[in-house]
Design an enzyme around this catalytic site. Sequence first.
Site, PDB file in Angstrom:
ATOM      1  CD  GLU A   1      -3.092  -1.247   1.819  1.00 17.07           C
ATOM      2  OE1 GLU A   1      -3.933  -0.878   1.610  1.00 17.07           O
ATOM      3  OE2 GLU A   1      -2.782  -0.456   3.527  1.00 17.07           O
TER       4      GLU A   1
ATOM      5  CB  CYS B   1       3.163   7.385   3.543  1.00 11.69           C
ATOM      6  SG  CYS B   1       3.674   6.168   4.500  1.00 11.69           S
TER       7      CYS B   1
ATOM      8  CB  CYS C   1       7.588  -4.922   8.779  1.00 14.24           C
ATOM      9  SG  CYS C   1       8.803  -4.698   9.488  1.00 14.24           S
TER      10      CYS C   1
ATOM     11  CB  CYS D   1       6.609  -2.594  16.279  1.00 19.57           C
ATOM     12  SG  CYS D   1       8.133  -2.194  16.176  1.00 19.57           S
TER      13      CYS D   1
ATOM     14  CB  CYS E   1       2.904  -1.575  13.249  1.00 19.72           C
ATOM     15  SG  CYS E   1       3.573  -1.808  11.596  1.00 19.72           S
TER      16      CYS E   1
ATOM     17  N   GLY F   1       7.425  -1.649   5.985  1.00 19.46           N
ATOM     18  CA  GLY F   1       8.287  -2.425   5.778  1.00 19.46           C
ATOM     19  C   GLY F   1       9.460  -1.121   7.153  1.00 19.46           C
ATOM     20  CD  GLU F   2      13.678  -0.247   9.747  1.00 21.40           C
ATOM     21  OE1 GLU F   2      12.390   0.689  10.429  1.00 21.40           O
ATOM     22  OE2 GLU F   2      14.777   0.365   9.787  1.00 21.40           O
TER      23      GLU F   2
ATOM     24  CB  SER G   1      10.678   6.581   9.454  1.00 22.08           C
ATOM     25  OG  SER G   1       9.981   6.188  10.724  1.00 22.08           O
TER      26      SER G   1
ATOM     27  CB  SER H   1       9.594   4.521  15.415  1.00 22.89           C
ATOM     28  OG  SER H   1       9.717   4.430  13.883  1.00 22.89           O
ATOM     29  CG  LEU H   2      13.082   6.237  21.424  1.00 19.64           C
ATOM     30  CD1 LEU H   2      13.819   5.995  21.113  1.00 19.64           C
ATOM     31  CD2 LEU H   2      13.493   7.751  21.837  1.00 19.64           C
ATOM     32  CG  HIS H   3       7.296   3.910  19.551  1.00 20.47           C
ATOM     33  ND1 HIS H   3       6.202   5.306  18.890  1.00 20.47           N
ATOM     34  CD2 HIS H   3       7.290   2.948  18.321  1.00 20.47           C
ATOM     35  CE1 HIS H   3       6.382   5.098  17.222  1.00 20.47           C
ATOM     36  NE2 HIS H   3       6.870   4.613  17.334  1.00 20.47           N
TER      37      HIS H   3
ATOM     38  CG  ASN I   1      -3.265   5.879  13.285  1.00 19.53           C
ATOM     39  OD1 ASN I   1      -3.331   7.131  13.313  1.00 19.53           O
ATOM     40  ND2 ASN I   1      -1.968   6.405  12.616  1.00 19.53           N
TER      41      ASN I   1
ATOM     42  CB  CYS J   1       1.229   5.706  11.476  1.00 21.60           C
ATOM     43  SG  CYS J   1       1.725   7.887  11.086  1.00 21.60           S
TER      44      CYS J   1
END
Length: 344
Positions: free
Chosen positions: A92, A105, A112, A116, A119, A162-163, A194, A217-219, A293, A336
């Site tokens: 996508e 995006c 992935c 996480c 996600c 994906g990463e 990212s 992406s720390l979070h 989200n 996201c």
Amino acid sequence: MRNNLFELDFEELRETVRAWNEPEYRASQLWQGIYQNYWKYLGQFTNLPLSLRQKLEQQFIIGSLKPENVLESADHLTKKTLYRLVDGAAIETVLMRYKERNTVCISSQVGCGLGCKFCATGNMGLTRNLSRGEIIEQVVITAADLKTNGHTLTNVVFMGMGEPFQNYGAVLGAIRVLNDSRGFGMGARRFTISTVGLIPGIKRFTEENTQINLAISLHAADDELRSSIVPINKKYPTSQLLAACEEYIQTTGRRITIEWALMDGINDTEGQANKLVSLISGMLVHVNLIQLNPVAHYDGVPATDHVTHKFQKILIEAGIPCTIRLRRGIDIQAGCGQLASVSK
Ligand code: SAH
Ligand code: SF4
């Protein structure tokens, strides 16, 4: 099987043309046709001699992504496209329209493998890496689509599926092609990669010393919490990750964006905000908060507006620039972390 022209960089295209004993400027004509005029069929290249066009048609196609499903948000500002790939896999891509910017995006992998918790892409697992051409084509199709409506693509973010640092060569290769001023010519500063924090990728990226933007992406601000929601933290813990970030900043002089998906009661507390302040104080960073989200497989809840603003205030009062990202395309699962190719 015919090769895809999007898989070649300019030098490879020039070599192909040269091997056919054609003048080199034919490569430029092809490059401009694809990356400036957005021609999709070799028949459109009427500036090339028929014999060359026929030879190209026997050996090449332009693009391999098949748009299968397009969803537009109620406000018409976000559009999500599902593309079918040659092997049947799907990805996508999301276009976000802002007043002054049009951002695409894009995805770097099918799924992935880093899992996480919050996600949707992570929940799918990894099917495969995208090729350089598949990454490039997402951008070119979007730019062409915008152009037919009189608009211009201004930014590209690797925040889809994906990463990107798990597919380093194809991602950087795609940016290089899109950056090439003989063709698409999009400035390096218009791209953002990212990453969830793969330290070897960050180090390699640091050495390249480009103008491409980097987002981390720390979070979470401690290893216990971070490992519980971002499992790769067990391999690349927070302190080592931030040391790699600092090295990047020192080498490139560029500001890093820290991404933080705010989840109610998990990482939106005053304690986490204060820990974050002590972790990144004095670093050339900017924090981007995004209220989680919703995704089907995870029962985490977005932080409330009140708590989100409170979290932001703590950072700003500590002298750390911090913005709240507008949530976009939530009604079409285009926000996201909501991308997953199972949606139809
Ligand atoms: N793999 C990369 C890039 C893709 S994800 C990375 O993790 O950085 C793009 C961003 O969306 C990341 O910051 C990611 O943490 C965030 N994200 C993932 N799931 C989310 C969700 N449910 N709500 C908000 N942001 C999410
Ligand atoms: Fe992969 Fe990024 Fe999703 Fe984590 S947030 S599972 S790294 S796409």
